[in-house]
Design a protein around this motif. Structure first.
Motif, PDB file in Angstrom:
ATOM      1  N   THR A   1      25.747  40.556  40.607  1.00  0.00           N
ATOM      2  CA  THR A   1      26.865  41.629  41.123  1.00  0.00           C
ATOM      3  C   THR A   1      28.159  40.869  41.241  1.00  0.00           C
ATOM      4  N   ALA A   2      28.294  39.718  41.953  1.00  0.00           N
ATOM      5  CA  ALA A   2      29.600  39.112  41.803  1.00  0.00           C
ATOM      6  C   ALA A   2      30.315  38.847  40.343  1.00  0.00           C
ATOM      7  N   LYS A   3      29.384  37.918  39.732  1.00  0.00           N
ATOM      8  CA  LYS A   3      29.747  37.759  38.405  1.00  0.00           C
ATOM      9  C   LYS A   3      30.283  38.980  37.608  1.00  0.00           C
ATOM     10  N   ALA A   4      29.386  40.063  37.818  1.00  0.00           N
ATOM     11  CA  ALA A   4      29.851  41.294  36.679  1.00  0.00           C
ATOM     12  C   ALA A   4      31.187  41.559  37.326  1.00  0.00           C
ATOM     13  N   THR A   5      31.540  41.826  38.540  1.00  0.00           N
ATOM     14  CA  THR A   5      32.610  42.350  39.355  1.00  0.00           C
ATOM     15  C   THR A   5      33.714  41.282  38.768  1.00  0.00           C
ATOM     16  N   GLU A   6      33.612  39.977  38.737  1.00  0.00           N
ATOM     17  CA  GLU A   6      34.532  39.004  38.431  1.00  0.00           C
ATOM     18  C   GLU A   6      35.015  39.039  36.888  1.00  0.00           C
ATOM     19  N   ALA A   7      34.078  39.509  35.974  1.00  0.00           N
ATOM     20  CA  ALA A   7      34.298  39.601  34.599  1.00  0.00           C
ATOM     21  C   ALA A   7      35.069  40.804  34.314  1.00  0.00           C
ATOM     22  N   LYS A   8      34.900  42.030  34.997  1.00  0.00           N
ATOM     23  CA  LYS A   8      35.717  43.310  34.912  1.00  0.00           C
ATOM     24  C   LYS A   8      36.975  42.972  35.380  1.00  0.00           C
ATOM     25  N   GLN A   9      37.112  42.097  36.274  1.00  0.00           N
ATOM     26  CA  GLN A   9      38.541  41.902  36.955  1.00  0.00           C
ATOM     27  C   GLN A   9      39.440  40.956  36.014  1.00  0.00           C
ATOM     28  N   GLU A  10      38.494  40.094  35.462  1.00  0.00           N
ATOM     29  CA  GLU A  10      39.345  39.361  34.293  1.00  0.00           C
ATOM     30  C   GLU A  10      39.879  39.952  33.185  1.00  0.00           C
ATOM     31  N   GLN A  11      38.761  40.986  32.467  1.00  0.00           N
ATOM     32  CA  GLN A  11      39.014  41.497  31.419  1.00  0.00           C
ATOM     33  C   GLN A  11      40.133  42.656  31.768  1.00  0.00           C
ATOM     34  N   ALA A  12      40.344  43.264  32.931  1.00  0.00           N
ATOM     35  CA  ALA A  12      41.278  44.043  33.390  1.00  0.00           C
ATOM     36  C   ALA A  12      42.604  43.470  33.327  1.00  0.00           C
ATOM     37  N   THR A  13      42.718  42.272  33.812  1.00  0.00           N
ATOM     38  CA  THR A  13      43.948  41.588  33.807  1.00  0.00           C
ATOM     39  C   THR A  13      44.320  41.167  32.435  1.00  0.00           C
ATOM     40  N   GLU A  14      43.506  40.770  31.597  1.00  0.00           N
ATOM     41  CA  GLU A  14      43.756  40.350  30.134  1.00  0.00           C
ATOM     42  C   GLU A  14      44.370  41.718  29.461  1.00  0.00           C
ATOM     43  N   ASN A  15      43.734  42.976  29.519  1.00  0.00           N
ATOM     44  CA  ASN A  15      44.113  43.872  29.263  1.00  0.00           C
ATOM     45  C   ASN A  15      45.449  44.370  29.470  1.00  0.00           C
ATOM     46  N   ALA A  16      45.688  44.398  30.825  1.00  0.00           N
ATOM     47  CA  ALA A  16      47.094  44.840  31.585  1.00  0.00           C
ATOM     48  C   ALA A  16      48.053  43.821  31.025  1.00  0.00           C
ATOM     49  N   ALA A  17      47.935  42.696  30.841  1.00  0.00           N
ATOM     50  CA  ALA A  17      48.992  41.822  30.330  1.00  0.00           C
ATOM     51  C   ALA A  17      49.460  41.864  28.931  1.00  0.00           C
ATOM     52  N   LYS A  18      48.470  42.337  28.102  1.00  0.00           N
ATOM     53  CA  LYS A  18      48.438  42.564  26.765  1.00  0.00           C
ATOM     54  C   LYS A  18      49.237  43.871  26.541  1.00  0.00           C
ATOM     55  N   ALA A  19      48.897  44.935  27.655  1.00  0.00           N
ATOM     56  CA  ALA A  19      49.713  46.344  27.662  1.00  0.00           C
ATOM     57  C   ALA A  19      51.259  46.291  28.125  1.00  0.00           C
ATOM     58  N   CYS A  20      51.408  45.254  29.108  1.00  0.00           N
ATOM     59  CA  CYS A  20      52.732  44.875  29.417  1.00  0.00           C
ATOM     60  C   CYS A  20      53.454  44.263  28.780  1.00  0.00           C
ATOM     61  N   ALA A  21      53.142  43.239  27.821  1.00  0.00           N
ATOM     62  CA  ALA A  21      53.576  42.647  26.845  1.00  0.00           C
ATOM     63  C   ALA A  21      54.190  43.598  25.735  1.00  0.00           C
TER      64      ALA A  21
END
Length: 172
Positions: A115-135
């Motif tokens: 459960t924790a690994k799944a949550t962490e993977a989602k958070q990491e992906q969300a951060t990467e997607n947000a960084a690309k959108a902001c760039a």
């Protein structure tokens, strides 16, 4: 005989090293490796702008590690609570779903970990997607971007504020 033993020892030791080198998975329990993977995925400049807080953003990696370590602790606590309630609802089904071995004694730990690994993977992906959108947004109109997201005197924190805002919005 000594040469043969030496060659066999070297061969045995090189197999695990080769296997480790091929692994693309990032251990969810190591914030430093998570930050390294995130920096590689989003690029060093975006990574520094996202996490750096000092003048030249040189503290970005340390800030990332600190943030992810705290976030990982919270994710594990949330996962434990979620697994506890799932186990309370139907202990037999819980043990069968998550446990291994004859007695399924490791079910709770495996549930928390998954459960924790799944949550962490989602958070990491969300951060990467947000960084690309902001760039992309920053590239379109840098002045408007700083005005919209910047909160300090010279608006130099705009990129980090944009990323954190988009991540928060996506997780809600």
């Amino acid at each position: 005989m000594r040469k043969l033993i030496l060659i066999l020892t070297a061969a045995v030791l090189s197999v695990p090293a080769a296997a480790i080198g091929r692994s693309a998975a990032v251990p969810a329990d190591n914030p430093a490796k998570q930050c390294s993977a995130e920096r590689a995925a989003m690029g060093a400049a975006a990574f520094k702008l996202t996490y750096g807080t000092n003048g030249n953003r040189s503290n970005a990696f340390g800030k990332c590690v600190a943030k992810l370590a705290q976030q990982d602790r919270q994710d594990r606590a949330n996962a434990a609570a979620q697994c506890e309630s799932e186990r309370a609802a139907d202990p037999a089904a819980f043990a069968t779903k998550y446990g291994t071995g004859r007695k399924h004694a490791n079910a709770f730990g495996r549930c928390v970990s998954a459960t924790a690994k799944a949550t962490e993977a989602k958070q990491e992906q969300a951060t990467e997607n947000a960084a690309k959108a902001c760039a992309t947004e920053r590239q379109a109109d840098p002045a408007a971007f700083k005005a919209k997201y910047g909160t300090n005197a010279n608006k130099s924190n705009a990129f980090g504020k944009c990323v954190s805002g988009k991540v928060k919005h996506e997780s809600q």
